[in-house]
Each structure stands twice: as C-alpha cells, then as structure tokens.
Design a protein around this motif. Structure first.
Motif, PDB file in Angstrom:
ATOM      1  N   ILE A   1       0.824  -1.209   0.000  1.00 47.99           N
ATOM      2  CA  ILE A   1       0.000   0.000   0.000  1.00 47.99           C
ATOM      3  C   ILE A   1       0.861   1.264   0.000  1.00 47.99           C
ATOM      4  CG2 ILE A   1      -1.634   1.367   1.392  1.00 47.99           C
ATOM      5  CD1 ILE A   1      -3.049  -0.903   0.082  1.00 47.99           C
ATOM      6  N   PHE A   2       1.881   1.311   0.846  1.00 51.80           N
ATOM      7  CA  PHE A   2       2.687   2.526   0.985  1.00 51.80           C
ATOM      8  C   PHE A   2       3.280   3.004  -0.344  1.00 51.80           C
ATOM      9  CE2 PHE A   2       6.678   4.748   1.884  1.00 51.80           C
ATOM     10  CZ  PHE A   2       6.184   5.835   2.590  1.00 51.80           C
ATOM     11  N   PRO A   3       4.006   2.153  -1.080  1.00 57.91           N
ATOM     12  CA  PRO A   3       4.554   2.661  -2.346  1.00 57.91           C
ATOM     13  C   PRO A   3       3.468   2.991  -3.372  1.00 57.91           C
ATOM     14  CG  PRO A   3       5.165   0.355  -2.025  1.00 57.91           C
ATOM     15  CD  PRO A   3       4.454   0.801  -0.795  1.00 57.91           C
ATOM     16  N   SER A   4       2.392   2.203  -3.371  1.00 53.48           N
ATOM     17  CA  SER A   4       1.319   2.452  -4.340  1.00 53.48           C
ATOM     18  C   SER A   4       0.646   3.790  -4.101  1.00 53.48           C
ATOM     19  CB  SER A   4       0.275   1.333  -4.280  1.00 53.48           C
ATOM     20  OG  SER A   4       0.856   0.096  -4.614  1.00 53.48           O
ATOM     21  N   THR A   5       0.356   4.099  -2.833  1.00 57.28           N
ATOM     22  CA  THR A   5      -0.329   5.359  -2.533  1.00 57.28           C
ATOM     23  C   THR A   5       0.585   6.570  -2.683  1.00 57.28           C
ATOM     24  OG1 THR A   5       0.109   5.102  -0.167  1.00 57.28           O
ATOM     25  CG2 THR A   5      -2.032   4.320  -0.985  1.00 57.28           C
ATOM     26  N   ASN A   6       1.873   6.342  -2.760  1.00 52.56           N
ATOM     27  CA  ASN A   6       2.798   7.460  -2.973  1.00 52.56           C
ATOM     28  C   ASN A   6       3.171   7.642  -4.426  1.00 52.56           C
ATOM     29  OD1 ASN A   6       3.570   8.779  -0.332  1.00 52.56           O
ATOM     30  ND2 ASN A   6       3.704   6.611   0.186  1.00 52.56           N
TER      31      ASN A   6
ATOM     32  N   GLY B   1      -1.057  12.671 -11.441  1.00 51.92           N
ATOM     33  CA  GLY B   1      -0.959  14.136 -11.422  1.00 51.92           C
ATOM     34  C   GLY B   1      -0.206  14.671 -12.621  1.00 51.92           C
ATOM     35  N   ALA B   2       0.841  13.941 -13.025  1.00 53.16           N
ATOM     36  CA  ALA B   2       1.616  14.352 -14.202  1.00 53.16           C
ATOM     37  C   ALA B   2       0.831  14.101 -15.488  1.00 53.16           C
ATOM     38  CB  ALA B   2       2.946  13.599 -14.236  1.00 53.16           C
ATOM     39  N   LEU B   3       0.068  13.018 -15.530  1.00 47.08           N
ATOM     40  CA  LEU B   3      -0.692  12.683 -16.730  1.00 47.08           C
ATOM     41  C   LEU B   3      -1.989  13.491 -16.864  1.00 47.08           C
ATOM     42  CD1 LEU B   3      -0.349   8.778 -16.703  1.00 47.08           C
ATOM     43  CD2 LEU B   3       0.828  10.389 -18.216  1.00 47.08           C
TER      44      LEU B   3
ATOM     45  N   CYS C   1      -6.756   3.114  -9.127  1.00 45.78           N
ATOM     46  CA  CYS C   1      -5.450   2.596  -9.587  1.00 45.78           C
ATOM     47  C   CYS C   1      -4.728   1.857  -8.467  1.00 45.78           C
ATOM     48  CB  CYS C   1      -4.580   3.725 -10.116  1.00 45.78           C
ATOM     49  SG  CYS C   1      -5.134   4.397 -11.682  1.00 45.78           S
ATOM     50  N   VAL C   2      -4.738   2.425  -7.261  1.00 45.23           N
ATOM     51  CA  VAL C   2      -4.076   1.783  -6.125  1.00 45.23           C
ATOM     52  C   VAL C   2      -4.736   0.438  -5.822  1.00 45.23           C
ATOM     53  CG1 VAL C   2      -3.671   1.925  -3.631  1.00 45.23           C
ATOM     54  CG2 VAL C   2      -3.161   3.892  -5.097  1.00 45.23           C
TER      55      VAL C   2
END
Length: 181
Positions: free
Chosen positions: A126-131, A138-140, A157-158
């Motif tokens: 969860i931690f890497p996915s939510t970060n 946001g970039a897309l 997506c997460v």
C-alpha cells in the motif's frame, strides 16, 4: 481458452475421537451420493491429526448453482441429520468461490498468518502504491489536480495494483515467512 472457475464447499465437523469409525462409515455413504450430483468435480477429506477431532471435507463443483443443488437437497439434509448426534459443533459449512482474501490458507486445516505479518505485507504494497500513483496521475492529468475525480482515479489505480498485481506477487514471495508461527 477460458479458464473454468469452480466453487468449493468446505465442511468442518468436530467429533469426539471415539466417533471416528462411525464417521468414516458415514463418509463412505455420503461421498458417493454427492459425486452423483451434477457438476461435482471431486472431494477430499482432511482427517484430524492425532488427539484432535476436527474433520474437514472439501467438495468442488463447477458452478454455484450445482453446489447449492447438492447442499440444499433433501438427500444431503437427511444424511447430515443422521450424523448430527455425533457432531460436537453441528454442520459448519463455508462456500468459497475463489480465494476471497489474500491471506486465506489454501487448505482448511492451515492457519492464517499472524495479524502483524498481514499488516506488514499489506503496508509493503500500500505505501509505495499510494505514494507513486498520485505522482503519475498528477503528471498525466494536470487539469484534474486536487479534484475528487483525480482522487477517485488514484484510489481505483491503487486498489487495482494491490489486488491484481502486488498482493499476488508479494504473498507468493513471502509465503514461507507468512506460514511460520
């Protein structure tokens, strides 16, 4: 080629050790009857380990409808009524359409991993996915920044990454560690 899914009925019966022979005889009667029902794919009996009286019967059917055809039948009910006096806790059943949870053991006699291990594994994915996901979306999608729509997209997506990608991989990698006491 489509992969055929099946449903599983897990039956748990607690018996006193002195009733084992009578229960074996009852299994010899009910198992062939169940095998005659439409969609029956097979059955396994997991006998209790020494000193315990917990029996697990795993029966697979091709569809939920066929499984319910067996479980709701008068024949099964009559046979369960016959054995009920020997059961310490009644006829406990559970229907599994697939691995409902990431940490569900593959066999009924196995225990789930300790909660703290489940927590660490879940946090690991969860931690890497939510970060990472919010940075990428946001970039897309810069015009949606700060909106509920972007938040929904991030959450979707997460969840998709965790359910279909990360958890199957991570639980396989850490399977040995998860099984240890």
């Amino acid at each position: 080629m489509t992969q055929q899914k099946h449903v599983t009925l897990v039956i748990t019966h607690a018996l006193r050790p002195e009733n084992g022979a009578a229960y074996e005889a009852w299994l010899g009667k009910i198992m062939p009857v169940a095998a005659e029902y439409p969609g029956h794919l097979g059955a396994n009996v997991i006998r209790p380990v020494d000193g315990q009286g917990m029996w697990n019967i795993v029966i697979r059917f091709d569809t939920l409808e066929h499984l319910y055809g067996w479980t709701q039948s008068e024949t099964r009910q009559r046979l369960v009524d016959e054995i009920t006096p020997l059961l310490a806790e009644g006829d406990r059943t559970e229907v599994r359409t697939e691995a409902a949870f990431w940490f569900t053991p593959p066999a009924p006699h196995l225990r789930q991993p300790k909660r703290w291990k489940q927590f660490l594994i879940t946090l690991l994915v969860i931690f890497p996915s939510t970060n990472l996901v919010p940075h990428i979306t946001g970039a897309l999608l810069p015009t949606l920044k700060g909106s509920l729509i972007l938040h929904l997209i991030n959450d979707a997506c997460v969840v998709a990454l965790v359910v279909w990608f990360w958890m199957p991989i991570v639980t396989r990698i850490f399977a040995g560690w998860l099984k240890k006491a």
